[in-house]
Design an enzyme around this catalytic site. Structure first.
Site, PDB file in Angstrom:
ATOM      1  N   SER A   1       0.863  -1.193   0.000  1.00 24.85           N
ATOM      2  CA  SER A   1       0.000   0.000   0.000  1.00 24.85           C
ATOM      3  C   SER A   1       0.895   1.237   0.000  1.00 24.85           C
ATOM      4  O   SER A   1       2.020   1.196   0.517  1.00 24.85           O
ATOM      5  CB  SER A   1      -0.858   0.001   1.272  1.00 24.85           C
ATOM      6  OG  SER A   1      -1.435   1.277   1.487  1.00 24.85           O
TER       7      SER A   1
ATOM      8  N   TYR B   1      -1.379  -0.644  10.566  1.00 22.12           N
ATOM      9  CA  TYR B   1      -1.536  -1.028   9.146  1.00 22.12           C
ATOM     10  C   TYR B   1      -0.340  -0.519   8.333  1.00 22.12           C
ATOM     11  O   TYR B   1       0.255  -1.280   7.553  1.00 22.12           O
ATOM     12  CB  TYR B   1      -2.835  -0.430   8.610  1.00 22.12           C
ATOM     13  CG  TYR B   1      -3.115  -0.751   7.154  1.00 22.12           C
ATOM     14  CD1 TYR B   1      -3.715  -1.948   6.788  1.00 22.12           C
ATOM     15  CD2 TYR B   1      -2.791   0.153   6.133  1.00 22.12           C
ATOM     16  CE1 TYR B   1      -3.989  -2.248   5.456  1.00 22.12           C
ATOM     17  CE2 TYR B   1      -3.052  -0.136   4.801  1.00 22.12           C
ATOM     18  CZ  TYR B   1      -3.654  -1.332   4.470  1.00 22.12           C
ATOM     19  OH  TYR B   1      -3.911  -1.627   3.145  1.00 22.12           O
TER      20      TYR B   1
END
Ligand SMILES: NC(=O)c1ccc[n+]([C@@H]2O[C@H](COP(=O)([O-])OP(=O)(O)OC[C@H]3O[C@@H](n4cnc5c(N)ncnc54)[C@H](OP(=O)(O)O)[C@@H]3O)[C@@H](O)[C@H]2O)c1
Length: 253
Positions: free
Chosen positions: A138, A151
């Site tokens: 990501s 995350y």
């Protein structure tokens, strides 16, 4: 495409969103796929896209036994393994003061430990026919955002793992990552710290608008666009240890 060029692929996170789109693209290109996730009904629906090319393998990547059985089972089903796509991911929002240890553990298990340990288990199979690993990371692994410490750390670590494994497994196995900006799936619809008094539907709309505004190209990504990037990584034979960002310009500003 001939049967010789058809690849045998294990895709995690295949029940919805980006993973589902990856499985669909692979099957359209005549590759053979084992699709993993926990939701058996959703996976069954994915397999209907191309029943002769897609096999469902239900399993929870936080469960050590189920995780460790996945690669050998997939290789047995496919008669070998050429590609591992680590797409499963979880995002748990929590600002400092509200970070929960169990959320961090779950995030690290799915986003970091599973991709690394699956790659380790897959490496001997992948090495037989010039195979590869593609990790779905990501842009948050490159540029973190508030409330997403766990995350973002898991995705930054996944990028580090990508480079380490690329160096360690070359020349037999290539290892690359894609780093998408915000993609239009269930994940950006999970509320990130909204005012509890706000109508949840309005809060989701507002969140999506705010996330969209981060992208100079003015829209979120589509799962199919990420799937195309994953297929590019699979096919780019002189590429290893690389991170392919596709983010509508998010990291450019
Ligand atoms: N959407 C975005 O904006 C975005 C941006 C950048 C990167 N990503 C990354 O792209 C990947 C796919 O995201 P997405 O947007 O498609 O998310 P999603 O729609 O929430 O799908 C997540 C997938 O991961 C699977 N999964 C979650 N926990 C699991 C577990 N314990 N065991 C096995 N499978 C598990 C889910 O399947 P089950 O629930 O059926 O188990 C599902 O198939 C993730 O790695 C995510 O971090 C997403």
């Amino acid at each position: 495409m001939t049967d010789r060029s058809a690849r045998r692929v294990l895709v995690t996170g295949a029940s919805r969103g980006i993973g589902r789109a990856i499985v669909k693209r692979l099957a359209m290109r005549h590759h053979r796929v084992v699709a993993n996730a926990r939701d058996a009904a959703a996976l069954k629906d994915v397999a209907r896209l191309a029943p002769d090319r897609i096999t469902v393998m239900v399993g929870d990547l936080t469960d050590v036994e189920q995780r460790d059985a996945l690669v050998p089972r997939a290789a047995e089903e496919l008669g070998g393994l050429d590609v591992l796509v680590n797409c499963a991911g979880v995002l748990r929002y929590g600002e400092v003061g509200a970070i929960v240890e169990q959320d961090l553990i779950a995030t690290l298990k799915v986003n970091l430990l599973a991709p690394l340990l699956l790659a380790q288990a897959a490496a001997p199979y992948l090495a037989k026919r010039g195979g590869c690993v593609v990790n779905v990371a990501s842009t948050l692994g490159i540029r973190p955002a508030p409330g997403l410490a766990g995350y973002a750390a898991s995705k930054a670590a996944l990028l580090s793992v990508t480079r380490t494994l690329a160096a360690e497994l070359a020349p037999a196995v290539r290892v690359n990552a894609v780093a998408p900006g915000v993609v239009d799936t269930d994940m950006p619809r999970q509320l990130r710290g909204a005012d509890p008094a706000q109508d949840p539907r309005e809060a989701v709309d507002r969140q999506l608008k705010e996330l969209t505004a981060l992208h100079p190209l003015g829209r979120l990504g589509c799962p199919e666009e990420v799937a195309d990037a994953v297929l590019f990584c699979m096919e780019a034979e002189w590429m290893t240890g690389s991170v392919l960002t596709l983010d509508g310009g998010l990291l450019a500003v």
